[in-house]
Every structure is written in structure tokens, then in C-alpha cells.
Motif scaffolding. Sequence first.
Motif, PDB file in Angstrom:
ATOM      1  N   UNK A 247      23.384  61.554  39.616  1.00 18.62           N
ATOM      2  CA  UNK A 247      24.184  62.124  40.757  1.00 18.62           C
ATOM      3  C   UNK A 247      25.580  61.706  40.556  1.00 18.62           C
ATOM      4  N   UNK A 248      26.103  60.747  40.434  1.00 17.60           N
ATOM      5  CA  UNK A 248      27.522  60.083  40.275  1.00 17.60           C
ATOM      6  C   UNK A 248      27.968  60.878  38.924  1.00 17.60           C
ATOM      7  N   UNK A 249      26.986  61.248  37.962  1.00 21.39           N
ATOM      8  CA  UNK A 249      27.677  61.681  36.657  1.00 21.39           C
ATOM      9  C   UNK A 249      27.688  63.061  36.851  1.00 21.39           C
ATOM     10  N   UNK A 250      26.828  63.886  37.469  1.00 23.67           N
ATOM     11  CA  UNK A 250      27.208  65.234  37.597  1.00 23.67           C
ATOM     12  C   UNK A 250      28.608  65.723  38.609  1.00 23.67           C
ATOM     13  N   UNK A 251      28.773  64.819  39.373  1.00 24.18           N
ATOM     14  CA  UNK A 251      29.862  65.031  40.248  1.00 24.18           C
ATOM     15  C   UNK A 251      31.208  64.981  39.575  1.00 24.18           C
TER      16      UNK A 251
ATOM     17  N   UNK B 126      32.946  54.942  32.509  1.00 25.11           N
ATOM     18  CA  UNK B 126      34.004  53.892  31.545  1.00 25.11           C
ATOM     19  C   UNK B 126      34.878  53.092  32.508  1.00 25.11           C
ATOM     20  N   UNK B 127      35.173  53.632  33.787  1.00 20.11           N
ATOM     21  CA  UNK B 127      35.962  53.134  34.553  1.00 20.11           C
ATOM     22  C   UNK B 127      35.418  52.808  35.982  1.00 20.11           C
ATOM     23  N   UNK B 128      33.826  52.964  35.971  1.00 17.44           N
ATOM     24  CA  UNK B 128      33.099  52.538  37.191  1.00 17.44           C
ATOM     25  C   UNK B 128      32.004  52.026  36.978  1.00 17.44           C
ATOM     26  N   UNK B 129      31.293  51.584  38.289  1.00 15.88           N
ATOM     27  CA  UNK B 129      30.119  51.298  38.236  1.00 15.88           C
ATOM     28  C   UNK B 129      29.296  51.398  39.375  1.00 15.88           C
ATOM     29  N   UNK B 130      28.086  51.364  39.322  1.00 14.06           N
ATOM     30  CA  UNK B 130      27.177  51.412  40.800  1.00 14.06           C
ATOM     31  C   UNK B 130      26.342  50.300  40.862  1.00 14.06           C
TER      32      UNK B 130
ATOM     33  N   UNK C 279      30.100  59.067  45.971  1.00 11.13           N
ATOM     34  CA  UNK C 279      30.887  59.622  44.708  1.00 11.13           C
ATOM     35  C   UNK C 279      31.959  60.353  45.280  1.00 11.13           C
ATOM     36  N   UNK C 280      32.167  60.793  46.478  1.00 11.81           N
ATOM     37  CA  UNK C 280      33.545  61.321  46.806  1.00 11.81           C
ATOM     38  C   UNK C 280      34.521  60.348  46.990  1.00 11.81           C
TER      39      UNK C 280
ATOM     40  N   UNK D 268      18.988  68.537  41.874  1.00 10.95           N
ATOM     41  CA  UNK D 268      18.753  66.908  41.775  1.00 10.95           C
ATOM     42  C   UNK D 268      17.031  67.011  41.901  1.00 10.95           C
ATOM     43  N   UNK D 269      16.480  68.058  42.353  1.00 18.77           N
ATOM     44  CA  UNK D 269      15.093  68.027  42.600  1.00 18.77           C
ATOM     45  C   UNK D 269      14.564  68.149  41.180  1.00 18.77           C
ATOM     46  N   UNK D 270      15.026  68.813  39.974  1.00 14.49           N
ATOM     47  CA  UNK D 270      14.650  68.757  38.826  1.00 14.49           C
ATOM     48  C   UNK D 270      14.555  67.321  38.306  1.00 14.49           C
TER      49      UNK D 270
END
Length: 503
Positions: A218-222, A227-231, A269-270, A317-319
Amino acid sequence: MDLFYEKKQEALKIELKEIEYLKYTLNTLLYWDKLIYMPKGAIGYRSEIIQFLSKDIYNRFSSPKFLKLQEYFEKSPKKNEVIEATLKKIKNNSNFVQKIPLKEYEDYMNLITLSEDIWKKAKVENSFDEFSLCLEKIVAHFKNFTKYWGYKKTPYDALLRYYDIDINCDELDILIEDLKKFIIPLVKEIEKNSRDSIAKDFSGEYDFNKQMELSKYILSITGFDFTYGRVDLGEHPTTLAASPKDVRVVTSFDKNDLKVGIYNTFHEAGKGLYEQGISENLLGTLLAEVSSQVLEESQARFYENIVGRDKNISSLILKKIKELFPQLKDKEDIDFYRLVNEVKPSPIRIEADELTYILHIIIRYEIEKDLLEGRLDVKDLPELWNKKYKEYLGVVPKSFSEGVLQDIHWASGYFGFFPVYLIAELYSHQLKKTLEKECNISSENIDVENLKKINIWLRDNIYCHGALYSSKEILKRLTGENLSSKYYIEYLKSKYYKLYNIK
């Protein structure tokens, strides 16, 4: 003369950079570590460190050297836009933190450091009494703070200013009345007309490691840049930035409900995109941060609801869900779309559907106002909480943990913060109208290319400016209008009348 001015400018930047280093360490790295990795037994010494750094920041803003630099630039006719905004930021800080006596500020910071762990324990043990004594002290501190900050009509106005909300309680109450008049009857109409759920069952048990893979997707598609963040996984979702190049997202999951993790992650993500989009040139000016929590939250709500609950995006997302959880391979796109847009009143704010969410915020605002203005004692809070939930949402929490103890905000010192979510919701829809017009796209049925255009527009028009402009200035510059509830109400009416066949 120019050389002298440049030397003064460099001296100010050095002072501000050192304050930024401390702020980023205190508010981000130490807090992030406390949420994610810190052993429980470390809280005592950690609270001493936090208290020490808080005092250091306080002292730096009031040091003779800093005050002389501030005075020089305030009197200088050569101020540029960045210096002007920096001085305003310093003044705002002075109006709030510096007006609180140092000993009281230290006591408050120490209380907040400990109160989160008291809240966590109380929530697990379903014991309001254990947290109520702590909350009484927090409310007492804020009652004092509003006296130091000053207000004309109600102490809550001082809190709105503290959180950079550019309206007063009278204006906020008008907006809230508009929303209540529309949303409460609509919720009742939906419940009356839909005895059976419009959504198919997605219940099950969902592995947290796979849910984390979904969150990263989700974070990647937004557009979030790893490279500059993490979850990471934590008790409560949040986003913390140590600079535009170091952004930490914290999300949370429910083992039986995929929606919780999905929309916590879209929400954060926002915020993460906003933080990463701030120009690095603003470092060392106190402006390399979001314009306000209202504007940051508007972006969180934009990605959570307008993007995350869109028909095309929900299909995408469902995919991914089907790849991670093959037991859901037979679910159709329309099943998931209806699930994530289903109106189902809940006692839990962070699990609320898009339509009823705002009622959770209104309840908290009304309760906070009563506490601050002395009409409500902390000990009586659960009773009023349950009464309002029954009246507005038709549900009653089954426990303290499901009710008054569900949010970390008060324990973290964010008393009076909840209106930020409400105003942010209105901002997100008002800005959406301009975005659609200027990008020549519709924010319904968003595809990946649309999403890229949206991200670029938001970055270039909002994110890159950091705190150079106020949220009110940005709204006016981009939309040409003052804050209104009409765009949000139009969106809800269009979406939910269609979804539930309401004439």
C-alpha cells in the motif's frame, strides 16, 4: 552591511539547526524507539532523558543569544519570506511553551512520559480508575496552560490556536451543527433501509507478517519512498519524521479484520508522503515540517478515504490480498468495495466507517470542551461518553477499553487535538475539488497514473513548502475560498445515497 546580515543569518541558522536536532531526537527518534523497541523496564530513565531534552529546548529558545538574534531580525527591514515565516514560528513557540513556567512544563512532560504506559496498562486491564487520576492531572495542566495562553470567550479557543486550527469554537460549532444535521439522520436512514449487510463476509484469521507485506505494498503504490522511510508495527498508528529523508510510519493490525491494517496504513501513507515531500532546503529554519497538524491530517484522510476506498484502488488492493491470503481467492471486486465502504456504526473510532467517523470526533470535542470548561469531572466521563455514543451512533461500548480508554491521545498530551481530524476532513474535500480541476482528473475510479498526477500536484502545491505558509493560507491560495462543510457533505451524499439506494 550585507556581510553583517549574512553572518547574523548564519548564526540564527546554527541556533535553529541545534534546536531541530534536539526536537527530532526528542519528538521522533526517542519516541519512535519508545513505541517500537524500548523494553518496558526502561521507562524510568527514558523519562529523565526526555525531561532533560525538553528543558534544553525550552532554555535555547529563551537564551540571551537567541533572543538577541530574534530581536535583530524582527527589526531588520531586509526580511525575506523564509525569515518572516521562521520568526512567526518562533513567536508561536514563545506564545505557547515559553508562557508556561519551566517547573510546570517539566512536570507536565514527565507526566506525559509516564502516562502512556499507565494508559496501556489500564486499557489491557479495562480499568478506568487506574488512568483517571492521571487524566485529571493532564486536564488540570491544560486548564492552566489556556490561562497562560489567553482567550476571549472559551479556554478551548486557546487549544484550537495551539493546534494551528484557524477558527474559533463559535465557527467550529456551526460546522459541527451542519454535519450532525446531515450525518446522524443519514446513518439512521441507512440502518433502517439495510437490514442485511451489503458486504460479504471477509472474516478470518490473518497473519501479521503477511499483513505487513500488504502494508508495504500500500505504501509503495501511494508513492512512499522506502529509501528514506520505513514501516513498523505498534500499539497505535502514527508517523514520525526525523527529516524529510528519515520518515517512520507506525501502523497497527487486527488479526481478524484486514480493514483495520489497510486503512491505518493508507492513513499514515498520507502523512508519510507529506513528510517526504518537504523541501530539504528548509532544514535549519524550523520550517522543514508540516504546515500544521490539520493540513497533515487532511492528507491522511485524503489517502485513507478518497484514495483508499476508491473502486479502482480497492480492486488493486484485493488483487494483492488474494496473493497473500489464497482463502479469499473467490472474492469479487464489488464484494471488497462494498466491504470497505459499508456503514456499520462501531464504538471504536479507528475502526469506524468513513461516514460515521466524524461523529466519533464530535463526541470527543464536546467532551473535551465540557472537561476544560468545568461542566464535567473526569470520574463522570465514561457515563457521558456512553450516553453520547447511544444518541449519535446507536451503539454503546461494552467496556472502558472499547469506550473511553480506546485512544492514546489524552495520555500522549494531545488534549484538545480531536477537532484537527474534523477540520482536516473538510480540508481534504475542499482541496480535492481544486486538484481535480487543475489535474483534469476525477478522484473517482483512480488508476495508478492518476495517483502519480495526484502525488505530484500535492507535493508541488502543498508538501514542498513545509511550514512556510499556514494551512489557512494554503487553502485560500489553492481554492480561493474559506473553510466550508459543503464539499464534504456533497461527497457523502453522492457516495452513500448511491451505495444504499437512498432517494
